[in-house]
Design an enzyme around this catalytic site. Structure first.
Site, short mmCIF file in Angstrom:
data_model
loop_
_atom_site.label_atom_id
_atom_site.label_comp_id
_atom_site.label_asym_id
_atom_site.label_seq_id
_atom_site.Cartn_x
_atom_site.Cartn_y
_atom_site.Cartn_z
N ASP A 183 42.84 50.24 43.81
CA ASP A 183 42.12 49.91 42.58
C ASP A 183 41.70 51.19 41.87
OD1 ASP A 183 40.78 48.45 40.59
OD2 ASP A 183 40.13 46.95 42.04
N ASP A 241 33.49 12.02 61.25
CA ASP A 241 32.54 13.10 60.98
C ASP A 241 31.46 13.08 62.06
OD1 ASP A 241 31.57 15.26 59.13
OD2 ASP A 241 29.79 13.98 59.15
N GLY A 275 43.74 54.40 42.34
CA GLY A 275 44.91 54.54 41.48
C GLY A 275 44.95 53.45 40.43
N ASP A 276 45.83 53.63 39.46
CA ASP A 276 46.04 52.66 38.38
C ASP A 276 47.42 52.07 38.58
OD1 ASP A 276 46.82 51.45 35.96
OD2 ASP A 276 45.45 52.70 34.81
N PHE A 277 47.49 50.75 38.86
CA PHE A 277 48.79 50.19 39.23
C PHE A 277 49.80 50.16 38.08
CE2 PHE A 277 45.82 46.40 39.10
CZ PHE A 277 46.19 45.92 37.85
N ARG A 284 43.87 37.30 40.91
CA ARG A 284 43.26 37.35 39.58
C ARG A 284 43.68 38.62 38.84
NH1 ARG A 284 38.65 34.06 38.64
NH2 ARG A 284 37.75 35.66 37.33
#
Length: 627
Positions: A490, A88, A515-517, A532
Site C-alpha cells: 500500500d 439451534d 508502494g503505488d500499485f 475494494r
C-alpha cells in the site's frame, strides 16, 4: 421406538441439514441417515428480549435457519429438498442466554458464570417438509420442538479456565464449552439427553420423525407458501424472563397452533409442537405505502445511528447493565431532552433496549450494538460509521448533481477539487488519513473472514494484498489458511501509520511493503488479493492494473477480487445498488456485476475457472486463475 423403520421411510428423499456444525453432522451420520449439508444464511440476530423463554428463542432460530435453506435451494441449488432440518443450541444460567463467545474475554465471562453452578442447555429443532406443487409455489409444513438438559459445572480455578480458553475449543461452542471434548473435564453431572448438550437431541428427533410418518395422510399441519410471511394477529407485553428487568414494548406474535391429532390407531398426539400459520395475514391498511414511507424516513434512521455513534452512546452503555437518561446525558455531555429522544429513536431501531429496573427506566445495548457498534469490539463498525457520517453523508447530499453531471461531488461537498482523492483527499492530513484507515479497518474486520474462506486456497503459499491498508484482511487470510503468507502492498503514508492497528496476536506471516500499485511493480506472489480496489477506478485504470498483474502471474496463480457485486439475483442486492450510487458521488469508479468482472478478467488471461461467491457480507468474492 424402532429406529430403522423411521430411517427407511426417508430412503430416496432429499434430506438437508441446515447447519455447518460438525457435531450435528456426526450425530446424524452415525444413525445411518443420508443427507446433504447446506449451511443456513440466516443471520442469528433475533432479539432475545422478545421471547418469554429461552427455548422459544432457540426454536424460532432453528425454524428460520431451516426455512431459509428450504426457500433458497430451488433457486441457488436448482433442486427442492424433501426435508430440511434446522437446529439451534443455547446455554442459560443466571437469567442469561449464552451463545458462542465472540472472543477470549467473552469466553472467560461465560465460563466464570457457569463455574460451580447447574445450568440448562436448550436445543430447538425445526423439521421443514417441502411439497412441490405442479405449476404452484412449493408448500412447507414446519414441525418444531425443543429439548432441555441440565448440566452442573465443577468449581473452576482461574488457571483451569484460561488453560481451557487458550485451547481454542470454547470459541465455536454455545456457552463456551464442548462437553464431548476437553470441556467434559469441567462437568460434574448431566441430567437428561447428553447428545442435546453436544448439539442435537437425537432421541427426541427420532420420536418426532416416527410421529410424522406414522400420522394420517391428511395431517392438520399448517402450510406456508414460499415468500409468504408468518402472519401476526395480536400483541402481548413482552417480559424477558431471563432478566430482572422487563422491556417496554409490544410485539406481534406469529399465529401458532398445536398439532394434536390422533392417528387411526389412537396413538399419542404430537405435543409441544408448533406449526407455521397457513396464510399470510393481510394488513388492515394495505393501501398505505409502507415501503415508500420507510424510504422517506431512512435518512433519519441513518443519522440516528451516526449521531449515537459519534457521541459515544454505545460505548458508555457497554460498561453497565443499564443507564438512565440522565446518566447517559452526563457521560456524553448532552442535554437530557436531546439524549432521551435519541435513545428512544435508537430503541425504535432495535439498537438499544429500554427496560424497567425497579423505579428506574434504563437503556442497554442490543446484542448487535454490543458486537458491532461499541468502538472497542473486535468486530466494531464504529470507524466505518464515522466515515459515512463525515464523508459519505455530505457527498450524498449532492446526489442530484452527481446524477446530472456524472461526476463525483467532492468539490461541492468540501469546497475543494481533487484530482486524486486518495492522495489529496484522504491522505493529505493525518486526521483524515486516520479516519479513512479506521473505516477500511472496520470493513475488513467484519467481512475479512467471509472473503478469506470463500474458496479453497490451500494451493497458494504466498499472497499479495494490494491496497491492504491496515492488514486486517491479510490477517484473516493467514488465520484461515495456515500455509499462506501475505504481503500488504500500500501507499507509504498508509504503511507509516499501520502500527496503530496492530492485532493483539502478532503473525509474522503478514508483512508490509510501501508502494503505488500503478507506478510500482507489486511483489511476486501466487495469489493477488484486491479487496475494494477495482471499484475505485475507471475501466481504463482497471485494465492497466489487471494487465500489470497478468504479466506478473504465472499459469496456476490467481487473483481474488473482493467487491460488492451488482447481481440482481442476490436477495440482498439493494445494498449493492446503493453502493453503486455511493461510487458515483465519491469516486471515478463504479461497482460492477460478476459478469462484468468476468469479462475484464478474461481479457487479461484470467479465464481458467472463474468462480464467484456471494457472501451476504459487505463484500462478495471472485477467484480467477491465470491460464
Amino acid at each position: 421406538m424402532v429406529l430403522n423403520p423411521v430411517i427407511s421411510k426417508l430412503s430416496g428423499k432429499l434430506v438437508v441439514l441446515a447447519s455447518a456444525s460438525p457435531r450435528r453432522l456426526e450425530i446424524l451420520t452415525n444413525i445411518g441417515l443420508r443427507f446433504e449439508v447446506v449451511p443456513s444464511w440466516f443471520k442469528e440476530t433475533l432479539d432475545k428480549n422478545l421471547f418469554k423463554t429461552p427455548y422459544e428463542y432457540a426454536v424460532e432460530t432453528a425454524k428460520q435457519k431451516a426455512l431459509e435453506v428450504a426457500q433458497r435451494m430451488p433457486f441457488k441449488h436448482l433442486k427442492t429438498p424433501d426435508i430440511v432440518i434446522g437446529a439451534d443450541t443455547v446455554v442459560t444460567v443466571d437469567g442469561l442466554i449464552l451463545e458462542k463467545p465472540v472472543d477470549k474475554q467473552d469466553a472467560y465471562q461465560m465460563l466464570s458464570r457457569l463455574s460451580g453452578k447447574e445450568h440448562s442447555v436448550f436445543t430447538g429443532v425445526a423439521i421443514v417438509l417441502c411439497h412441490e406443487r405442479e405449476g404452484k409455489d412449493t408448500e412447507f409444513q414446519v414441525v418444531d420442538f425443543y429439548e432441555e438438559t441440565k448440566v452442573k459445572f465443577a468449581d473452576l480455578s482461574e488457571e483451569m479456565l484460561w488453560e481451557y480458553i487458550n485451547s481454542g475449543e470454547p470459541m465455536d461452542k454455545a456457552g463456551g464449552y464442548g462437553i464431548q471434548a476437553l470441556g467434559g473435564m469441567l462437568v460434574e453431572y448431566v441430567k437428561g439427553d447428553f447428545l442435546n448438550v453436544v448439539g442435537f437431541p437425537l432421541n427426541h428427533f427420532c420420536k418426532q420423525l416416527g410421529m410424522i410418518y406414522n400420522s394420517p395422510p391428511e395431517s392438520p399441519a399448517h402450510k406456508m407458501k414460499r415468500g409468504n410471511c408468518i402472519g401476526a394477529d395480536g400483541s402481548w407485553d413482552v417480559v424477558n424472563s431471563l432478566s430482572k428487568c422487563t422491556e417496554h414494548r409490544k410485539t406481534k406474535h406469529p399465529n401458532i397452533s398445536n398439532l394434536n391429532s390422533l392417528d387411526s390407531a389412537g396413538k399419542m398426539p404430537i405435543q409441544e409442537q408448533n406449526v407455521v400459520s397457513p396464510d399470510h395475514l393481510k394488513s388492515n391498511s394495505e393501501s398505505f405505502p409502507h415501503n415508500i414511507v420507510d424510504l422517506l424516513d431512512g435518512f433519519k434512521a441513518s443519522k440516528t445511528l451516526f449521531t449515537a455513534s459519534k457521541l459515544g452512546v454505545f460505548d458508555v452503555l457497554s460498561d453497565s447493565e443499564g443507564l438512565t437518561v440522565e446518566e447517559v446525558a452526563n457521560r456524553i455531555k448532552a442535554s437530557v431532552l436531546g439524549t432521551e429522544r435519541l435513545l428512544e429513536a435508537a430503541v425504535s431501531l432495535e439498537l438499544l433496549h429500554r427496560l424497567q429496573c425497579g423505579d428506574n427506566t434504563v437503556y442497554r445495548n442490543s446484542e448487535q450494538a454490543s458486537r458491532f457498534l461499541v468502538s472497542t469490539s473486535p468486530m466494531s463498525l464504529h470507524g466505518y460509521i464515522l466515515h459515512c457520517d463525515d464523508l459519505v453523508w455530505p457527498l450524498f447530499s449532492h446526489l442530484e448533481s452527481a446524477v446530472r453531471e456524472g461526476t463525483n461531488q467532492y468539490e461541492k461537498a468540501f469546497g475543494k477539487k481533487t484530482e486524486n482523492l486518495f492522495q489529496d483527499g484522504y491522505f493529505k492530513m493525518d486526521d483524515a488519513k486516520m479516519r479513512f484507515m479506521n473505516a477500511m479497518h472496520s470493513i475488513a474486520k467484519v467481512t475479512g473472514k467471509d472473503v478469506a474462506t470463500a474458496f479453497d486456497l490451500s494451493r497458494f503459499k504466498t499472497a499479495c494484498d494490494l491496497g491492504g491498508c491496515t492488514g486486517a484482511m491479510a490477517y484473516e487470510f493467514t488465520k484461515a489458511h495456515p500455509g499462506l503468507s501475505v504481503i500488504v502492498f500500500d501507499l507509504p503514508p498508509v504503511i507509516e501509520m499501520r502500527s496503530h492497528f496492530q492485532p493483539e496476536v502478532q503473525d509474522d506471516r503478514v508483512s508490509f511493503i510501501a508502494g503505488d500499485f500503478f507506478k510500482d511493480d507489486p511483489p511476486k506472489a501466487d495469489l493477488y488479493i484486491l479487496a475494494r480496489i477495482l471499484h475505485d477506478w475507471s475501466d481504463e485504470k482497471v485494465h492497466e492494473l489487471l494487465s500489470k498483474l497478468s504479466k506478473l502471474c504465472t499459469p496456476g496463480s490467481a487473483v481474488l477480487l473482493a467487491e460488492t457485486l451488482l447481481d440482481e439475483a442476490k436477495p440482498w442486492s439493494r445494498r449493492a445498488f446503493m453502493q453503486s450510487l455511493n461510487m458515483l458521488v465519491q469516486m471515478e469508479g463504479s461497482e460492477r456485476s460478476s459478469a462484468s468482472y468476468r469479462q475484464l478478467l478474461e481479457k487479461h488471461g484470467f479465464s481458467s475457472m472463474i468462480r464467484v461467491c456471494h457472501t451476504q457480507n459487505f463484500l462478495d468474492a471472485v477467484l480467477a486463475f491465470k491460464q
